[in-house]
Every structure is written in structure tokens, then in C-alpha cells.
Design an enzyme around this catalytic site. Sequence first.
Site, PDB file in Angstrom:
ATOM      1  N   HIS A 343     -10.325  57.815 -47.283  1.00 14.32           N
ATOM      2  CA  HIS A 343     -10.073  56.952 -48.436  1.00 14.32           C
ATOM      3  C   HIS A 343     -10.285  55.499 -48.028  1.00 14.32           C
ATOM      4  O   HIS A 343      -9.804  55.059 -46.983  1.00 14.32           O
ATOM      5  CB  HIS A 343      -8.641  57.145 -48.946  1.00 14.32           C
ATOM      6  CG  HIS A 343      -8.264  56.214 -50.055  1.00 14.32           C
ATOM      7  ND1 HIS A 343      -7.268  55.269 -49.946  1.00 14.32           N
ATOM      8  CD2 HIS A 343      -8.765  56.078 -51.312  1.00 14.32           C
ATOM      9  CE1 HIS A 343      -7.171  54.595 -51.081  1.00 14.32           C
ATOM     10  NE2 HIS A 343      -8.062  55.072 -51.925  1.00 14.32           N
ATOM     11  N   SER A 344     -11.055  54.761 -48.828  1.00 10.30           N
ATOM     12  CA  SER A 344     -11.256  53.335 -48.619  1.00 10.30           C
ATOM     13  C   SER A 344     -11.853  53.076 -47.229  1.00 10.30           C
ATOM     14  O   SER A 344     -12.877  53.647 -46.872  1.00 10.30           O
ATOM     15  CB  SER A 344      -9.924  52.604 -48.809  1.00 10.30           C
ATOM     16  OG  SER A 344     -10.098  51.212 -48.829  1.00 10.30           O
ATOM     17  N   LEU A 345     -11.192  52.246 -46.423  1.00 10.35           N
ATOM     18  CA  LEU A 345     -11.708  51.927 -45.090  1.00 10.35           C
ATOM     19  C   LEU A 345     -11.782  53.167 -44.204  1.00 10.35           C
ATOM     20  O   LEU A 345     -12.633  53.255 -43.309  1.00 10.35           O
ATOM     21  CB  LEU A 345     -10.834  50.855 -44.430  1.00 10.35           C
ATOM     22  CG  LEU A 345     -11.261  50.363 -43.051  1.00 10.35           C
ATOM     23  CD1 LEU A 345     -12.618  49.683 -43.108  1.00 10.35           C
ATOM     24  CD2 LEU A 345     -10.212  49.431 -42.460  1.00 10.35           C
ATOM     25  N   SER A 347     -12.897  56.020 -44.957  1.00 18.40           N
ATOM     26  CA  SER A 347     -14.193  56.672 -45.134  1.00 18.40           C
ATOM     27  C   SER A 347     -15.274  55.971 -44.306  1.00 18.40           C
ATOM     28  O   SER A 347     -16.175  56.621 -43.771  1.00 18.40           O
ATOM     29  CB  SER A 347     -14.590  56.671 -46.616  1.00 18.40           C
ATOM     30  OG  SER A 347     -14.765  55.344 -47.092  1.00 18.40           O
ATOM     31  N   PHE A 477     -13.556  58.868 -50.641  1.00 14.27           N
ATOM     32  CA  PHE A 477     -12.851  58.516 -51.881  1.00 14.27           C
ATOM     33  C   PHE A 477     -12.734  56.992 -51.962  1.00 14.27           C
ATOM     34  O   PHE A 477     -12.189  56.362 -51.061  1.00 14.27           O
ATOM     35  CB  PHE A 477     -11.440  59.129 -51.911  1.00 14.27           C
ATOM     36  CG  PHE A 477     -11.400  60.611 -51.685  1.00 14.27           C
ATOM     37  CD1 PHE A 477     -12.363  61.444 -52.224  1.00 14.27           C
ATOM     38  CD2 PHE A 477     -10.387  61.179 -50.929  1.00 14.27           C
ATOM     39  CE1 PHE A 477     -12.323  62.808 -52.017  1.00 14.27           C
ATOM     40  CE2 PHE A 477     -10.329  62.542 -50.717  1.00 14.27           C
ATOM     41  CZ  PHE A 477     -11.307  63.359 -51.259  1.00 14.27           C
TER      42      PHE A 477
END
Length: 684
Positions: A343-345, A347, A477
Site C-alpha cells: 500500500h502506498s510507499l 508498493s 494499492f
Amino acid sequence: PLPCAGGAMSAREAQPPPAAGAGPEPAERYEAVAPHWFYCKVTAGRERWVPFSAQDSERLEEAHGSGRDKEDVVVPTSGGRYDVHLKKRQRVAVYWEEEVSEVRRCTWFYKGDKDNKYVPYSETFSEELEEAYMVAVTLDEWKKKLESPSREIIILHNPKLMVHYHPAATSDDWGSTPTEQGRPRTVKRGVENIAAEIPNGEPLQIDHLVFVVHGIGPACDIRFRNIIQCVNDFRNVSLSMLQAHFRKAQEQQQIGRVEFLPVNWHSSLHSTGVDVDLERITLPSINRLRHFINDTILDVFFYNSSTYCQTVLDTVASEMNRLYQLFRQRNPLFKGGVSIAGHSLGSLILFDLLTNQKAGPEEGERGQEGPGAASDLRVTEEVIEALKKLDLSEYCGAFEKKMDPQAMFLCTDQNFKEMGIPLGPRMKILHYFNSQRETQVCHPHSSSLPRSPPGGLHRVSANYPQLDYKPTIFFAFGSPIGMFLTVRGVKRINPDYSLPTCRGFFNIFHPYDPVAYRIEPLIVPDLEFEPMLLPHHKGRKRMHLELKEGLTRMSVDLKNNLLGSLRVAWQSFTRAPLPAVEAAGPDAEPEAEASPEKPPDTKPEETPPAGKEEAALVNVGRLNGGRRIDYVLQEKPIESFNEYLFALQGHLCYWESEDTVLLVLKEIYQTQGITLDQPLPGSQ
């Protein structure tokens, strides 16, 4: 127990009992209470007693009944994520660090102070209550009064009315004993009488393992919960989606469930002492905002730092390897695959790790003789060509066979002197390779960059650790991967590029997520097309989106019809004075009038479906095996009123998104040849 007792009383009233049978008959009315196991969950300083699933409670009761609780027996619960130490009455997390929870075998409950939740009595006092209840039922003698260890009064009036009194004061100046003061609270016997939500339990069979890596900061959603709590939600949603969309496969026992395990790297990064250094230089004003920035947003800068980037990469890779080995140790029969989600960073961290994985030990061994040797020759040729440019070909023999440009950058004047190269040629070589290094630093998009993975994906300078497994699919995500690649100077991803050890890649985002960026335009920059619309988990498009599309189509039709009518009217005005036009042929005018109206009628109806088919069939390269990569969620009706108001929620919505979870499950089980009960419209 209560219906049985009530039924016995009504039978006794209907038939006057004989003197000889009065004694043994009431004894038959007592039935032992069925215990259920609970654990104490502490949230923000408040205790809450949570029941184990029916499956776990039966397993704990079986171990307790066999007398094994006198030994240090460990019973796995919650799908194997927690162990219960029966003798110590403790619940301990297996895969992550968490405070130990108290475990209790519960039979009697009282209503709590601050809410309507029932609180279990201690096991010792519950046994006293059960004994008093048994005597009262057997002898039909009620109004029993008991005193708890905390000097509180419990009165058993009858099987349906039992009351707990909290004394207003434990004692006064005269040393009086507690009385029935304060507000009375209800007492219940047996878990079936307190309306507790007891889950059935999770399937024992695990088909697939997914590691989930969080983004910036310790909090992962709008309620400031950590990654463990958010992944718990994600797992619970997956269980409900399996029951709703994979019912046939479950009934045929083809599938069990997917296990999701959180990977935490934030605490390791901030335990390096960097927080103390930041505290020293942080201004005292707007204290909370500055601490929030230090704890969250600075994680992005840490990852772009050569010092702390290595810490983050090592932590994520080592933690995933540790979890994988521990999971295999606890599940020796596991034969499923492993996927990763970020999720976010998180990923971006996973993407950088995956782009720098080695294809496999077998290929690596072969590479030393085959492809690796060719690579060494190619690199050596680059050094030879550089020496030829400098008119120093006679010194090629002084260098080792595996002397590549990266090694040349590290050589000093003393190193070249030891090779027997004179001063003049040494200065030429040093100046040439130093200038080359400066060029690469200033122009990171240069194709001659050393150690960059194929496909034009330039990486952060770090030593990338290897994973102990080959991920099946990578799910991103709300991911900023596309933005970071662009900032790093990547203009285009080679359509033939694929992740070395991972076959699938899905970039999932909310339309209002301010952190999310697309990937497909980097692969196909010359073609404009929409991302794939993620189907709703109930099998249809959200009503407000259908209404929006319908209104858009209607406005296009009205606009085209209006323009067509004006065009026809203008043509009729311009041609009306000419009698030759009217006499030219009666059939010509209707055709002329119909021709401008025809395109507007057909264009809005035929173009959108064709555009959707083209978008679905567009070739986006091998990064996801030739399939689409970008998937956009459907916003909720309330979110469509104001995009800015729900932007933050859009970035944190994935943990409880049924549509996201269903796509993850669909793609995972599709690799095993298992499909949804009914395919969703619009899905690939």
C-alpha cells in the site's frame, strides 16, 4: 439450562408431587453450564473481552478437559496466528509483536460499567457461582447472596433474575461491610444468554499466502489503526467474499482460504535513532503537526536517502523471509503459492525489490558459464573501447578480464600505477572515467547506466536483498510507482520487460486517491485509454455511475441532434430561393437532410462500446503477462459529491474494500484453475 429449569417447574405445578418423589425430581433439572473461552483485548486503555471462535473454543476446552492445562500446552488459534499457552492462560501473537492477552474459561458474566458489554467473572469465582446455582436449583432455595473477591454482592433471586451490586463505598469510617448499594447490574449464566457474536472459525486449509507491506507512518487508515488491524479487516472481508463468490468451490472442498500476514518496517526504521536527531532540529511551534510530519511524510525522504533506503529494503526483505520460513515451519503441508501486496510507499519498496531479484539459483549458476560470461565479455569490451578512444589500446592487457566500468570508477591513481601504467596514460584514464561518472549522475536517464535492471527501470543505489520465494502476483494499492519512475527519469518501460521472479502485477487505485498513479501510460505512451473499471462485488455497476453515463450519453445525443437540426435548417434556407435545386430531384433533398442526422445518431451509440473494447484489448506489454495492469475502483455515491473531501479516504479505503479483495481472490484462485461462481460483468 434455563428452558429446562422452567419446563420442570411447570410440570411440577401441573402434577402435585408425591412425598417420596419430591426429593430426586428437582435434582434432574440441573445441567452443567457450557463454558466458552474468551481473551481480553486492551484498546486505548479499555478492556474488552472477545470470544474465541466456536472452533477454537472447542479445541481449548478439549485440551483443558484432558488435563493438559497443568502442563505448558500450546494450542494454536485464530487460523494459527496466535498461540494460547493453556497453563499461563495467555494468548501470544506468532508472526508479529503484540502485547500478551489474558485468556479465560468463562461461564458467568455481568454487565460492564461503561457499556452494555458483558464481562466474565474469574474462573475461581465462576466455580463458586456455579456451585451456589446448583444448590439453589437442586433444593429450590433461592435468594442466595455471595460476596465476590472485590467485596461486591451477587444475589441469585431465581434462574432468570440474578443481580450484581457494586457498593457505593467499600468501607466507611465505621468499617461497615458492603451492602446492596449502587446501580444493580444483570448477571448471566452461560455464553448463550449474553448475545455474544461468536464466529464459526476459519477454514483450516490455506491455499495461498500473501504478505502485505504498509506505506508511510505507523497508521494505515482513517482511524489511525496499525497494519496488523488493517490486515485483519482485509482478511475478514476475504472470508466473506469467499462465502459469497466461491461457494461452489467451498462446498466441493476445492478451496480453503487465503492467509494475509502484515509486514511492518516503520518501527525498525524509527528505532535507528533518527527520531532523536529529528527532535533536536524540530521547531517547537505547531508541535502536533511537526511530529506527524516527522512520523509519516518523512518516510518518503528516508526511502530516497541512500543511508536509510538500505535499512528499509533490508527490513522488508528480511521480515518477509522470516515470516515465510516461520509459516512453512508451522504449516509443513502447505503447497500453495506466495503473493505480495503493498500500500502506498510499501508498493514502491516491493516494486524496487522485485525489479532487482535474480531469476533463480539454477539460472544464476548457468549464468556464470553462459549468459554471465557473455555479460563479462560485453562489459570488458566497453573498457577496451574506452581505451581505444584514448589511444591506449596497448594497455588493455594490464587490466583483469572482469574489469568493468563500475570497477574502473573505483580505481585510484595508485591502483593504475601498480598495474604498470605510466603517469600520462593514468591521468587520461582517470579523467575519462571520472567525467563519465559525472555524466551519469547528472543524466540518470542515460542508457549506459551500470547496474540498472532491464526495461529502463532505474533504481535507487542500494544492495538489494533476495527473497526466499518467487511471488506469484504483486498487488499495488494506491501506489505512487508511476510517479517515482518518472521522477527517476524513466520515460518509457520496455513492453517486453517483466519482473524477473513474478508473473503478475496489478495496480489498483481509487479514482480520488491523491497518491495513486498509473503504470500503463509508461508502457504505451502514444495511446490514450482508460484504466479497467473494477466490477462491483455485487455484480453490477454502481447506480450513480450508470445514471452519470446515461445523462452523458443523453446530452451528447441532444447536442448532436440539435446541431443536425440547425445544419438542416441552414441548408434549407440557403437552398430555398433556387428553383433548380427543387427541380433537381425530389429524392435528393431527403437524402441530403438525412445525411447530417445519421452520424450524430450512430456516433454516440457505437463509439463508446468500441472504445471500451479497444481499451480492454490494448497491448500493455509483458509486465502482467499481456493483461491489463491499471484497475480503478468505483467511487461510492456520497464520494462523487466532492472529490477533495474524500481524497484522504480514497487513499485509505483499500483495507475494507470488497471490490479490491474480490479482485485479489479472483486472480489468486485463477492461477489454481478455480473461478468465481458467476463471472462479474466487465471483468477480464
